[in-house]
Design an enzyme around this catalytic site. Structure first.
Site, PDB file in Angstrom:
ATOM      1  N   CYS A   1      39.333  34.474 102.320  1.00  0.00           N
ATOM      2  CA  CYS A   1      38.040  34.955 101.827  1.00  0.00           C
ATOM      3  C   CYS A   1      38.052  35.152 100.316  1.00  0.00           C
ATOM      4  O   CYS A   1      37.072  34.872  99.635  1.00  0.00           O
ATOM      5  CB  CYS A   1      37.678  36.263 102.524  1.00  0.00           C
ATOM      6  SG  CYS A   1      38.896  37.580 102.295  1.00  0.00           S
TER       7      CYS A   1
ATOM      8  N   HIS B   1      37.636  42.645 102.928  1.00  0.00           N
ATOM      9  CA  HIS B   1      37.060  41.302 102.947  1.00  0.00           C
ATOM     10  C   HIS B   1      36.344  41.024 101.629  1.00  0.00           C
ATOM     11  O   HIS B   1      35.732  41.925 101.059  1.00  0.00           O
ATOM     12  CB  HIS B   1      36.076  41.228 104.125  1.00  0.00           C
ATOM     13  CG  HIS B   1      35.541  39.867 104.409  1.00  0.00           C
ATOM     14  ND1 HIS B   1      36.344  38.749 104.489  1.00  0.00           N
ATOM     15  CD2 HIS B   1      34.269  39.428 104.640  1.00  0.00           C
ATOM     16  CE1 HIS B   1      35.586  37.698 104.758  1.00  0.00           C
ATOM     17  NE2 HIS B   1      34.316  38.091 104.854  1.00  0.00           N
TER      18      HIS B   1
ATOM     19  N   ASN C   1      28.567  35.173 103.085  1.00  0.00           N
ATOM     20  CA  ASN C   1      29.891  35.259 103.693  1.00  0.00           C
ATOM     21  C   ASN C   1      30.498  33.857 103.800  1.00  0.00           C
ATOM     22  O   ASN C   1      29.833  32.860 103.481  1.00  0.00           O
ATOM     23  CB  ASN C   1      29.760  35.915 105.080  1.00  0.00           C
ATOM     24  CG  ASN C   1      31.074  36.467 105.595  1.00  0.00           C
ATOM     25  OD1 ASN C   1      32.131  36.291 104.984  1.00  0.00           O
ATOM     26  ND2 ASN C   1      31.023  37.138 106.737  1.00  0.00           N
TER      27      ASN C   1
END
Ligand SMILES: *[C@@H]1O[C@H](CO)[C@@H](O)[C@H](O)[C@H]1NC(C)=O
Ligand SMILES: *[C@@H]1O[C@H](CO)[C@@H](O)[C@H](O)[C@H]1NC(C)=O
Ligand SMILES: *[C@@H]1O[C@H](CO)[C@@H](O)[C@H](O)[C@H]1NC(C)=O
Length: 330
Positions: free
Chosen positions: A138, A277, A297
């Protein structure tokens, strides 16, 4: 989205008495998301996890229709994984213990009134939603997303940069490939390396590999990065409006985040200190009187609102959205 709700509601009615309907739903879900399992033990386990999530989604969405929540959940491609597995495999962000802010930059941001809405997608500063797969990368997607925006501003061209380049090549800077990494150390690599390749030259493989950076594929660069003051949503709003997309860290530990399918995510228990994240902040706005952040995302388009989440804004730094914002300068 509506058909899914209808299917789920139907399932809820018959869940207790008719397992053929649940079986059908299970088969449909597996087909839709291309799920194939190795053996019966694995099938049984995945099915049990999935059923638990079916109940979670149904209960939440019933409460949402009763006005208790401003967002809905859905059975996305993560619905056969436990929360622990998702947090272990998809949320690989590491955080610096101490960071040197580049201060002075923010004082230059003008004090003119801010626009009520910002959506950098409309200015062409945001690339398509991508899927990191079962790899804790990520940090690479998020940091490069902000860099792509700055490069587009500078050159007029939006080019997808290569997260795999960062996964394979930035261990020397302190990153751990699919086992996690840092937003700041992603930029440190690009600065040290003198560039980063394009996605088309160095495609994503969702696993660690040997470093294959080549200047031939170089499509981006970075001269420095700036870390914003911790927890200051007003400052974040200002900088976002003037600079462009910003790489941010969030708490993505809750099941409601994993199964989020749409609406305004507002879970007061989403602790701003439990960051795990990295995502890309691309805008903000207000909906039904509630301010929100618009966040991209890297879990594919099957998650959330086509891969995006709207997260409550000015709610005491909900989920830590303003805890660690970073943007690069080209
Ligand atoms: C079944 O598959 C799982 C996951 O692919 C694997 O970890 C496990 O070892 C397999 N079990 C048997 C008995 O083959
Ligand atoms: C950050 O600041 C500390 C103390 O002020 C200093 O020792 C360190 O070298 C700095 N690190 C960077 C990357 O500038
Ligand atoms: C902030 O700026 C001041 C003045 O330029 C400088 O003395 C200070 O070290 C800076 N602080 C950080 C954390 O960079």
């Amino acid at each position: 989205m509506h058909t899914l709700c209808a299917v789920l509601l139907l399932a809820f009615v018959v869940l207790a008495c008719s397992s053929p309907v649940v079986n059908k739903l299970w088969e449909e879900w597996k087909t839709k998301h291309g799920k194939v399992y190795d053996n019966q033990t694995e099938i049984d386990f995945r099915r049990a996890v999935w059923e638990k999530n079916v109940h979670l989604v149904l209960r939440h969405n019933q409460e949402a229709s009763a006005g208790k929540h401003s967002f809905t959940l859905g059975l996305n491609h993560l619905a056969d994984m436990t929360a622990e597995e998702i947090n272990e495999n998809l949320n690989g962000l590491k955080l610096e213990e101490t960071v040197n802010f580049t201060n002075g930059t923010f004082k230059d941001v003008s004090d003119s009134p801010l626009p009520a809405n910002v959506d950098w997608r409309k200015e062409g500063l945001v690339g398509p939603v991508r899927n990191q797969g079962l790899c804790g990368s990520c940090w690479a997607f998020s940091s490069l997303g902000a860099l792509e925006g700055q490069l587009k501003k500078r050159t007029g061209t939006l080019v997808s940069l290569s997260p795999q380049n960062l996964v394979d090549c930035s261990t020397q800077d302190g990153n751990l490939g699919c086992r996690g990494g840092y937003i700041t150390k992603a930029y440190s690599y690009v600065i040290r390396n003198g560039g980063v390749d394009s996605e088309s030259f160095y495609p994503y493989e969702h696993k660690n590999g040997k470093c294959r950076y080549s200047v031939q594929g170089r499509a981006g660069y970075c001269s420095k990065f700036s870390v914003l003051p911790e927890g200051d949503e007003k400052m974040l709003q200002k900088v976002l409006a003037s600079v462009g997309p910003i790489s941010v860290a969030v708490n993505a530990m809750l099941e409601s985040f994993h199964m989020y399918s749409g609406g305004l995510y507002n879970v007061p228990s989403c602790n701003p200190k439990l960051i795990n994240h990295a995502v890309l902040l691309v805008g903000y706005g207000t909906d039904g009187g509630q301010d929100y952040w618009l966040v991209k995302n890297s879990w594919g388009t099957a998650w959330g609102e086509g891969g995006y989440i709207r997260l409550a804004r000015n709610k005491n730094n909900l989920c830590g959205i303003a805890s660690f914002p970073v943007y690069p300068t080209v």
